[in-house]
Design a protein around this motif. Sequence first.
Motif, PDB file in Angstrom:
ATOM      1  N   VAL A 162      17.571  13.379  19.564  1.00  0.00           N
ATOM      2  CA  VAL A 162      18.980  13.237  19.166  1.00  0.00           C
ATOM      3  C   VAL A 162      19.808  14.344  19.811  1.00  0.00           C
ATOM      4  N   ARG A 163      19.289  15.562  19.758  1.00  0.00           N
ATOM      5  CA  ARG A 163      20.023  16.736  20.247  1.00  0.00           C
ATOM      6  C   ARG A 163      20.097  16.773  21.786  1.00  0.00           C
ATOM      7  N   GLU A 164      18.970  16.564  22.444  1.00  0.00           N
ATOM      8  CA  GLU A 164      18.924  16.744  23.894  1.00  0.00           C
ATOM      9  C   GLU A 164      19.268  15.485  24.693  1.00  0.00           C
ATOM     10  N   LEU A 165      18.964  14.321  24.125  1.00  0.00           N
ATOM     11  CA  LEU A 165      19.208  13.079  24.856  1.00  0.00           C
ATOM     12  C   LEU A 165      20.427  12.320  24.343  1.00  0.00           C
ATOM     13  N   GLY A 166      20.780  12.577  23.072  1.00  0.00           N
ATOM     14  CA  GLY A 166      21.830  11.768  22.457  1.00  0.00           C
ATOM     15  C   GLY A 166      21.288  10.458  21.920  1.00  0.00           C
ATOM     16  N   LEU A 167      20.021  10.460  21.473  1.00  0.00           N
ATOM     17  CA  LEU A 167      19.388   9.252  20.941  1.00  0.00           C
ATOM     18  C   LEU A 167      20.209   8.666  19.800  1.00  0.00           C
ATOM     19  N   PRO A 168      20.607   7.389  19.881  1.00  0.00           N
ATOM     20  CA  PRO A 168      21.361   6.770  18.771  1.00  0.00           C
ATOM     21  C   PRO A 168      20.499   6.665  17.519  1.00  0.00           C
ATOM     22  N   VAL A 174       0.853  -1.192   0.000  1.00  0.00           N
ATOM     23  CA  VAL A 174       0.000   0.000   0.000  1.00  0.00           C
ATOM     24  C   VAL A 174       0.887   1.239   0.000  1.00  0.00           C
ATOM     25  N   ASP A 175       0.352   2.310  -0.540  1.00  0.00           N
ATOM     26  CA  ASP A 175       1.119   3.555  -0.663  1.00  0.00           C
ATOM     27  C   ASP A 175       1.055   4.331   0.644  1.00  0.00           C
ATOM     28  N   THR A 176       1.902   3.933   1.588  1.00  0.00           N
ATOM     29  CA  THR A 176       1.947   4.591   2.886  1.00  0.00           C
ATOM     30  C   THR A 176       3.393   4.849   3.259  1.00  0.00           C
ATOM     31  N   GLY A 177       3.605   5.475   4.408  1.00  0.00           N
ATOM     32  CA  GLY A 177       4.961   5.756   4.869  1.00  0.00           C
ATOM     33  C   GLY A 177       5.006   5.816   6.376  1.00  0.00           C
ATOM     34  N   LEU A 178       6.151   5.455   6.939  1.00  0.00           N
ATOM     35  CA  LEU A 178       6.323   5.396   8.391  1.00  0.00           C
ATOM     36  C   LEU A 178       7.701   5.905   8.781  1.00  0.00           C
ATOM     37  N   ASN A 179       7.853   6.207  10.060  1.00  0.00           N
ATOM     38  CA  ASN A 179       9.167   6.498  10.610  1.00  0.00           C
ATOM     39  C   ASN A 179       9.652   5.242  11.326  1.00  0.00           C
ATOM     40  N   PHE A 180      10.858   4.802  11.008  1.00  0.00           N
ATOM     41  CA  PHE A 180      11.392   3.565  11.561  1.00  0.00           C
ATOM     42  C   PHE A 180      12.596   3.852  12.456  1.00  0.00           C
ATOM     43  N   ILE A 181      12.828   2.945  13.427  1.00  0.00           N
ATOM     44  CA  ILE A 181      13.966   3.065  14.337  1.00  0.00           C
ATOM     45  C   ILE A 181      14.333   1.677  14.861  1.00  0.00           C
ATOM     46  N   ASP A 182      15.611   1.461  15.109  1.00  0.00           N
ATOM     47  CA  ASP A 182      16.076   0.227  15.736  1.00  0.00           C
ATOM     48  C   ASP A 182      15.509   0.158  17.149  1.00  0.00           C
ATOM     49  N   VAL A 183      14.925  -0.980  17.521  1.00  0.00           N
ATOM     50  CA  VAL A 183      14.296  -1.102  18.834  1.00  0.00           C
ATOM     51  C   VAL A 183      15.301  -0.925  19.969  1.00  0.00           C
ATOM     52  N   ARG A 184      16.554  -1.267  19.724  1.00  0.00           N
ATOM     53  CA  ARG A 184      17.551  -1.081  20.782  1.00  0.00           C
ATOM     54  C   ARG A 184      17.884   0.391  20.981  1.00  0.00           C
ATOM     55  N   ASP A 185      17.711   1.186  19.928  1.00  0.00           N
ATOM     56  CA  ASP A 185      17.831   2.637  20.086  1.00  0.00           C
ATOM     57  C   ASP A 185      16.661   3.174  20.905  1.00  0.00           C
ATOM     58  N   VAL A 186      15.488   2.576  20.708  1.00  0.00           N
ATOM     59  CA  VAL A 186      14.319   2.970  21.508  1.00  0.00           C
ATOM     60  C   VAL A 186      14.573   2.672  22.985  1.00  0.00           C
ATOM     61  N   ALA A 187      15.105   1.486  23.263  1.00  0.00           N
ATOM     62  CA  ALA A 187      15.430   1.138  24.648  1.00  0.00           C
ATOM     63  C   ALA A 187      16.440   2.127  25.227  1.00  0.00           C
ATOM     64  N   GLN A 188      17.471   2.444  24.431  1.00  0.00           N
ATOM     65  CA  GLN A 188      18.478   3.410  24.876  1.00  0.00           C
ATOM     66  C   GLN A 188      17.828   4.772  25.111  1.00  0.00           C
ATOM     67  N   GLY A 189      16.867   5.125  24.268  1.00  0.00           N
ATOM     68  CA  GLY A 189      16.163   6.395  24.423  1.00  0.00           C
ATOM     69  C   GLY A 189      15.411   6.484  25.741  1.00  0.00           C
ATOM     70  N   HIS A 190      14.876   5.363  26.203  1.00  0.00           N
ATOM     71  CA  HIS A 190      14.202   5.340  27.507  1.00  0.00           C
ATOM     72  C   HIS A 190      15.186   5.644  28.636  1.00  0.00           C
ATOM     73  N   LEU A 191      16.342   4.994  28.583  1.00  0.00           N
ATOM     74  CA  LEU A 191      17.333   5.208  29.638  1.00  0.00           C
ATOM     75  C   LEU A 191      17.891   6.630  29.585  1.00  0.00           C
ATOM     76  N   LEU A 192      18.098   7.142  28.372  1.00  0.00           N
ATOM     77  CA  LEU A 192      18.571   8.513  28.211  1.00  0.00           C
ATOM     78  C   LEU A 192      17.525   9.517  28.710  1.00  0.00           C
ATOM     79  N   ALA A 193      16.251   9.201  28.489  1.00  0.00           N
ATOM     80  CA  ALA A 193      15.181  10.077  28.988  1.00  0.00           C
ATOM     81  C   ALA A 193      15.189  10.111  30.510  1.00  0.00           C
ATOM     82  N   LEU A 194      15.440   8.948  31.129  1.00  0.00           N
ATOM     83  CA  LEU A 194      15.539   8.899  32.581  1.00  0.00           C
ATOM     84  C   LEU A 194      16.684   9.778  33.077  1.00  0.00           C
TER      85      LEU A 194
END
Length: 335
Positions: A300-306, A197-217
């Motif tokens: 990316v800027r404030e947390l250092g999200l990989p 289907v003609d759609t679009g999404l934003n994708f990210i490595d799930v381990r970067d998401v996990a890292q983003g949680h810890l960086l947010a903390l």
Amino acid sequence: MTKTAFVTGGTGFIGANLVRLLLQEGYKVKALVRPTSKLDNLQNLDIEIVKGDLNDPELADKMIGCEALFHVAALYSLWQSDKDPLYQQNVLGTKNILAAARKAKIERTVYTSSVAAIGVKEGSIADETYQSPVDKLIGEYKKSKFWAEQEAQNAVKLGQDVVIVNPSSPIGPWDIKPTPTGDIILKFLRRQMPFYVDTGLNFIDVRDVAQGHLLALEKGKKGDRYILGNQNLTLKQFLDQLSEITGIPAPQSTLPSFIPLTVAWIDEYVLAPLGKPPFLSLDSVRMSEQKMYYDASKAVRELGLPQTPIPTALKNAVDWFSKNFALDFKYNSAR
């Protein structure tokens, strides 16, 4: 001194990766699991399993001694018939666990919202400053995540230290259910995608998401939201990358939207009331008519999200699915 984190949703995709990261970083982990939950994603991990659910009135007692709460758990459903359980779990469950965290004197909470709560900025790319009107959010799931995020903001107004993260579409290992994105990968590997289907999404490595949680903390600002995302791709570009990695030909033809809409309408309004298991939801089809693009530069800027390259995340996902779903699939590892 070793810190203890209380994690909800640890049996799920993001949660399983987060629990592993926390252990790797030296945290003790208490994982809240429902009595009926499958524990496959937590097998052989040195964690404390706490039985209960988000609306447990004794939840605060189970959280005492923890310094941090990661509230990752949520009910995901795009079926319109699940409106009440979505509200009960995602909205009231979030309200209850945040109240329990206050009572248990949790120092800081990271609440896992979703880009679904932000909505889609038609013809453009949304960031944390954008908010779609709630009545414009497609489906009860997105609305429940919006209202749950309001509960997080209400807790902040009460003085609670809560940081909000909004993951986009994660890719990688431990996608046991699988998620909608994982289901696309799995169907592709099984050669069950003759069309797209003609759609679009934003994708990210799930381990970067996990890292983003810890960086947010560690670095997130109280009350702020952070989009945990990486690259915006059309579904065709996503499938072409999968083809490059696997050698499996990508579908070349789009599916006109009226076809899945018709199938979904029959599923939800004819077959489901007759007791037949539905296959395709109307909300999933309506969502696919939008390009759901997001800007994660704040995280990316404030947390250092990989920002792990998406082909790397895809290869890891392919390897994990091939191993765990008994796929008769081989590809040249030099790709």
